[in-house]
Motif scaffolding. Structure first.
Motif, PDB file in Angstrom:
ATOM      1  N   ARG A 129       0.845  -1.196   0.000  1.00 31.00           N
ATOM      2  CA  ARG A 129       0.000   0.000   0.000  1.00 31.00           C
ATOM      3  C   ARG A 129       0.879   1.244   0.000  1.00 31.00           C
ATOM      4  NH1 ARG A 129      -5.416  -1.208   1.608  1.00 31.00           N
ATOM      5  NH2 ARG A 129      -5.566  -3.174   2.724  1.00 31.00           N
ATOM      6  N   GLY A 130       0.277   2.343  -0.447  1.00 31.13           N
ATOM      7  CA  GLY A 130       0.954   3.625  -0.405  1.00 31.13           C
ATOM      8  C   GLY A 130      -0.070   4.745  -0.313  1.00 31.13           C
ATOM      9  N   LYS A 131       0.353   5.828   0.285  1.00 33.44           N
ATOM     10  CA  LYS A 131      -0.521   7.005   0.412  1.00 33.44           C
ATOM     11  C   LYS A 131      -0.992   7.449  -0.971  1.00 33.44           C
ATOM     12  CE  LYS A 131       2.499   8.577   4.066  1.00 33.44           C
ATOM     13  NZ  LYS A 131       3.470   7.516   3.752  1.00 33.44           N
ATOM     14  N   ILE A 132      -2.214   7.897  -1.031  1.00 33.04           N
ATOM     15  CA  ILE A 132      -2.786   8.394  -2.286  1.00 33.04           C
ATOM     16  C   ILE A 132      -2.590   9.906  -2.342  1.00 33.04           C
ATOM     17  CG2 ILE A 132      -4.900   8.566  -3.649  1.00 33.04           C
ATOM     18  CD1 ILE A 132      -5.843   6.012  -2.155  1.00 33.04           C
ATOM     19  N   GLN A 133      -2.318  10.425  -3.529  1.00 30.85           N
ATOM     20  CA  GLN A 133      -2.110  11.859  -3.702  1.00 30.85           C
ATOM     21  C   GLN A 133      -3.297  12.640  -3.144  1.00 30.85           C
ATOM     22  OE1 GLN A 133      -1.455  13.009  -7.752  1.00 30.85           O
ATOM     23  NE2 GLN A 133       0.128  11.478  -8.066  1.00 30.85           N
ATOM     24  N   PRO A 134      -3.055  13.680  -2.365  1.00 31.25           N
ATOM     25  CA  PRO A 134      -4.154  14.466  -1.800  1.00 31.25           C
ATOM     26  C   PRO A 134      -5.114  15.029  -2.856  1.00 31.25           C
ATOM     27  CG  PRO A 134      -2.095  15.010  -0.702  1.00 31.25           C
ATOM     28  CD  PRO A 134      -1.749  14.107  -1.856  1.00 31.25           C
ATOM     29  N   LYS A 167     -16.463   1.886   1.400  1.00 36.22           N
ATOM     30  CA  LYS A 167     -15.372   0.924   1.197  1.00 36.22           C
ATOM     31  C   LYS A 167     -14.108   1.632   0.695  1.00 36.22           C
ATOM     32  CE  LYS A 167     -16.041  -3.261  -0.414  1.00 36.22           C
ATOM     33  NZ  LYS A 167     -16.458  -4.360  -1.305  1.00 36.22           N
ATOM     34  N   SER A 168     -14.296   2.566  -0.210  1.00 33.51           N
ATOM     35  CA  SER A 168     -13.145   3.305  -0.731  1.00 33.51           C
ATOM     36  C   SER A 168     -12.518   4.165   0.351  1.00 33.51           C
ATOM     37  CB  SER A 168     -13.550   4.181  -1.911  1.00 33.51           C
ATOM     38  OG  SER A 168     -13.839   3.384  -3.024  1.00 33.51           O
ATOM     39  N   ARG A 169     -13.332   4.827   1.149  1.00 33.07           N
ATOM     40  CA  ARG A 169     -12.776   5.654   2.232  1.00 33.07           C
ATOM     41  C   ARG A 169     -11.964   4.803   3.212  1.00 33.07           C
ATOM     42  NH1 ARG A 169     -17.277   8.524   0.900  1.00 33.07           N
ATOM     43  NH2 ARG A 169     -18.761   7.505   2.285  1.00 33.07           N
ATOM     44  N   GLU A 170     -12.403   3.588   3.466  1.00 29.83           N
ATOM     45  CA  GLU A 170     -11.646   2.688   4.341  1.00 29.83           C
ATOM     46  C   GLU A 170     -10.309   2.303   3.699  1.00 29.83           C
ATOM     47  OE1 GLU A 170     -10.480   0.264   7.554  1.00 29.83           O
ATOM     48  OE2 GLU A 170     -11.764   2.026   7.355  1.00 29.83           O
ATOM     49  N   ARG A 171     -10.315   2.030   2.388  1.00 26.55           N
ATOM     50  CA  ARG A 171      -9.057   1.732   1.680  1.00 26.55           C
ATOM     51  C   ARG A 171      -8.095   2.912   1.777  1.00 26.55           C
ATOM     52  NH1 ARG A 171     -12.150   0.068  -2.708  1.00 26.55           N
ATOM     53  NH2 ARG A 171     -11.412   1.843  -3.897  1.00 26.55           N
ATOM     54  N   TRP A 172      -8.635   4.122   1.593  1.00 28.57           N
ATOM     55  CA  TRP A 172      -7.790   5.319   1.651  1.00 28.57           C
ATOM     56  C   TRP A 172      -7.200   5.480   3.046  1.00 28.57           C
ATOM     57  CZ3 TRP A 172     -12.249   8.809  -0.469  1.00 28.57           C
ATOM     58  CH2 TRP A 172     -12.548   8.426  -1.773  1.00 28.57           C
ATOM     59  N   ARG A 173      -8.010   5.207   4.060  1.00 28.39           N
ATOM     60  CA  ARG A 173      -7.538   5.327   5.439  1.00 28.39           C
ATOM     61  C   ARG A 173      -6.395   4.335   5.682  1.00 28.39           C
ATOM     62  NH1 ARG A 173      -7.483   2.940   9.879  1.00 28.39           N
ATOM     63  NH2 ARG A 173      -8.827   1.212   9.297  1.00 28.39           N
ATOM     64  N   LEU A 174      -6.576   3.089   5.243  1.00 27.10           N
ATOM     65  CA  LEU A 174      -5.530   2.077   5.417  1.00 27.10           C
ATOM     66  C   LEU A 174      -4.254   2.456   4.656  1.00 27.10           C
ATOM     67  CD1 LEU A 174      -7.676  -1.170   5.158  1.00 27.10           C
ATOM     68  CD2 LEU A 174      -6.485  -0.319   7.197  1.00 27.10           C
ATOM     69  N   ALA A 175      -4.415   2.993   3.478  1.00 31.13           N
ATOM     70  CA  ALA A 175      -3.254   3.364   2.660  1.00 31.13           C
ATOM     71  C   ALA A 175      -2.503   4.562   3.229  1.00 31.13           C
ATOM     72  CB  ALA A 175      -3.700   3.667   1.232  1.00 31.13           C
ATOM     73  N   SER A 176      -3.177   5.401   3.988  1.00 30.45           N
ATOM     74  CA  SER A 176      -2.585   6.664   4.441  1.00 30.45           C
ATOM     75  C   SER A 176      -1.373   6.492   5.352  1.00 30.45           C
ATOM     76  CB  SER A 176      -3.636   7.522   5.152  1.00 30.45           C
ATOM     77  OG  SER A 176      -3.988   6.936   6.396  1.00 30.45           O
ATOM     78  N   THR A 177      -1.167   5.323   5.910  1.00 27.15           N
ATOM     79  CA  THR A 177      -0.026   5.105   6.816  1.00 27.15           C
ATOM     80  C   THR A 177       1.095   4.298   6.161  1.00 27.15           C
ATOM     81  OG1 THR A 177      -1.041   3.098   7.710  1.00 27.15           O
ATOM     82  CG2 THR A 177      -1.534   5.185   8.835  1.00 27.15           C
ATOM     83  N   HIS A 178       1.002   4.092   4.862  1.00 23.37           N
ATOM     84  CA  HIS A 178       1.988   3.252   4.166  1.00 23.37           C
ATOM     85  C   HIS A 178       2.714   4.050   3.097  1.00 23.37           C
ATOM     86  CE1 HIS A 178       0.730  -0.626   5.878  1.00 23.37           C
ATOM     87  NE2 HIS A 178      -0.455  -0.043   5.967  1.00 23.37           N
ATOM     88  N   PRO A 179       3.884   3.566   2.681  1.00 24.59           N
ATOM     89  CA  PRO A 179       4.616   2.446   3.216  1.00 24.59           C
ATOM     90  C   PRO A 179       5.174   2.784   4.592  1.00 24.59           C
ATOM     91  CG  PRO A 179       5.816   3.390   1.352  1.00 24.59           C
ATOM     92  CD  PRO A 179       4.534   4.145   1.502  1.00 24.59           C
TER      93      PRO A 179
END
Length: 192
Positions: free
Chosen positions: A114-119, A138-150
């Motif tokens: 996972r990786g942070k998504i561009q703001p 579901k997408s907001r949850e994916r974004w939340r999980l991605a926000s702390t990676h790598p």
């Protein structure tokens, strides 16, 4: 194990972070290039690691343009994206990358995280409707999980991936040497 190259494309810094972790694991016999400065000819390298971020389920445009130039070498793909690394989206993107490679490449392995998504992209997607595959809870949850990676665990996994690829190469070379020796022995027996 010979010389390795790490060639990556990064906008947010996610893929660069993984590229640097992999290069550190390879050690002194490694050259690191942004894809914009990567050599046209990679024949001096025994292994080429190609890293990218995903766009429309495939490597980003800069890496897509570079992949056909890579031929006749061992390749590892690594990618960062805003979804689960084992998702269908992530897995099929490796196939799309492999399809774009030049001739006579051996794909040793793949690594994704996972990786942070561009703001700016997040801001645009927040207005997507529930029927949009990039909208809804579901997408907001994916974004939340991605926000702390790598994260540190992703970097450690990237380094372990390098060790796995080294073992894979060593096992294959040992197998091929034993197979060649057996063939020589069989030929001598046939001649004798």
């Amino acid at each position: 194990m010979g010389k390795w190259a790490v060639i990556y494309s990064s906008v947010t810094g996610n893929t660069k972070k993984i590229a640097e972790a992999m290069a550190e694991a390879v050690g002194k016999d490694c050259d690191v290039f942004r894809v914009q400065e990567a050599p046209e000819d990679v024949s001096d390298y025994d292994v080429v690691l190609l890293g990218y971020w995903l766009r429309l389920g495939a490597p980003d445009p800069l890496m897509l343009k570079y992949l056909p130039k890579v031929h006749g070498t061992r390749v590892c793909f690594f990618q960062t994206h805003g979804t689960d690394p084992t998702s269908e989206h992530a897995v099929t993107s490796f196939a799309r990358a492999g399809y774009q490679l030049g001739a006579d490449c051996e794909i040793l392995g793949t690594f994704g995280c996972r990786g942070k998504i561009q703001p700016a992209l997040l801001a645009k997607r927040k207005n997507a409707g529930p029927d949009d595959p990039h909208g809804g809870e579901k997408s907001r949850e994916r974004w939340r999980l991605a926000s702390t990676h790598p994260d540190a665990a992703d970097e450690a996994a990237a380094k372990e991936f390098i060790n796995d690829m080294r073992r894979k190469i060593a096992y294959k070379e040992k197998y091929l040497a034993a197979k060649a020796a057996k063939l020589v022995a069989l030929q001598k027996r046939a001649e004798g």
